[in-house]
Design an enzyme around this catalytic site. Structure first.
Site, PDB file in Angstrom:
ATOM      1  N   ARG A  61     -42.627  69.925  49.107  1.00 34.92           N
ATOM      2  CA  ARG A  61     -41.438  69.498  49.839  1.00 34.92           C
ATOM      3  C   ARG A  61     -41.701  68.856  51.200  1.00 34.92           C
ATOM      4  O   ARG A  61     -40.753  68.514  51.889  1.00 34.92           O
ATOM      5  CB  ARG A  61     -40.436  70.646  50.007  1.00 34.92           C
ATOM      6  CG  ARG A  61     -39.962  71.208  48.701  1.00 34.92           C
ATOM      7  CD  ARG A  61     -38.754  72.059  48.781  1.00 34.92           C
ATOM      8  NE  ARG A  61     -38.720  72.984  49.889  1.00 34.92           N
ATOM      9  CZ  ARG A  61     -37.659  73.720  50.184  1.00 34.92           C
ATOM     10  NH1 ARG A  61     -36.569  73.621  49.461  1.00 34.92           N
ATOM     11  NH2 ARG A  61     -37.672  74.541  51.197  1.00 34.92           N
ATOM     12  N   ASP A  62     -42.937  68.701  51.615  1.00 35.87           N
ATOM     13  CA  ASP A  62     -43.203  67.997  52.877  1.00 35.87           C
ATOM     14  C   ASP A  62     -44.526  67.232  52.783  1.00 35.87           C
ATOM     15  O   ASP A  62     -45.327  67.229  53.715  1.00 35.87           O
ATOM     16  CB  ASP A  62     -43.222  68.958  54.057  1.00 35.87           C
ATOM     17  CG  ASP A  62     -43.111  68.239  55.398  1.00 35.87           C
ATOM     18  OD1 ASP A  62     -42.609  67.095  55.433  1.00 35.87           O
ATOM     19  OD2 ASP A  62     -43.534  68.818  56.422  1.00 35.87           O
ATOM     20  N   LEU A  63     -44.724  66.577  51.659  1.00 38.45           N
ATOM     21  CA  LEU A  63     -45.949  65.817  51.461  1.00 38.45           C
ATOM     22  C   LEU A  63     -45.873  64.517  52.251  1.00 38.45           C
ATOM     23  O   LEU A  63     -44.903  63.763  52.126  1.00 38.45           O
ATOM     24  CB  LEU A  63     -46.122  65.520  49.971  1.00 38.45           C
ATOM     25  CG  LEU A  63     -47.514  65.146  49.519  1.00 38.45           C
ATOM     26  CD1 LEU A  63     -48.501  66.268  49.791  1.00 38.45           C
ATOM     27  CD2 LEU A  63     -47.502  64.820  48.045  1.00 38.45           C
TER      28      LEU A  63
END
Length: 181
Positions: A61-63
């Site tokens: 979710r925060d690549l």
């Protein structure tokens, strides 16, 4: 992950290397294109890591390039890298900070559905982020507000990559690839 005297904590391995963002900026400062073969190798290795996370039921979710550390100089033959910062991978509550990059993702790399329903994202959200990263490695800008086919200005990028990236950037999660495979 644990708790001491009721205080939760997260620990992470210290990884020495260069962030993908730092490496990409250095290439741009040298006015060197990142070859398609090197960009493809980097994306392949990112996908290998995501496959393990997704099999374990974890969506990152925060690549983004800041969360990918290169352990050596990338080449078409290989690259060692680590995906870092799984800090929001298992977040359970939506916050109002999603648009700031500090809550539930980073604008520009965050799948559209994360803004409206962050707790229901699937691996397709991470694949959106990988598509943004791939596009940025090839075109040197984020794919926001316009679409330039990566193969359009580069002879080393196969036209089939345009369709692959474009499907990964679909605003509808169901139109994106649903797994790393």
């Amino acid at each position: 992950v644990g708790a001491v005297n009721g205080q939760p904590y997260v620990t992470m391995e210290y990884v020495e290397g260069t962030s993908l963002r730092q490496w990409q900026r250095a290439m741009m400062q040298k006015q060197k294109d990142i070859s398609y073969n090197v960009a493809a190798r980097i994306v392949y290795e990112i996908l290998e890591g995501l496959e393990a996370a997704h099999k374990a039921g974890v969506v990152h979710r925060d690549l983004k390039p800041e969360n990918i550390i290169l352990l050596d100089e990338p080449s078409a033959e290989g690259v060692s890298l680590r995906i870092l910062d799984f800090g929001i991978a298992r977040a359970t509550k939506a916050t109002t900070q999603a648009d700031t990059g500090t809550g539930l993702g980073t604008p520009g790399y965050m799948a559209p559905e994360q803004r409206t329903n962050p707790d229901m994202v699937t691996p397709a959200a991470d694949l959106f982020s990988v598509s943004v990263i791939f596009y940025e490695l090839l075109v040197e800008v984020l794919p926001q507000g316009h679409w330039q086919a990566p193969s359009g200005g580069r002879s080393d990028v196969p036209p089939a990559i345009d369709a692959l990236i474009e499907s990964g950037l679909s605003l509808r999660p169901s139109n994106r690839p649903q797994s790393v495979a």
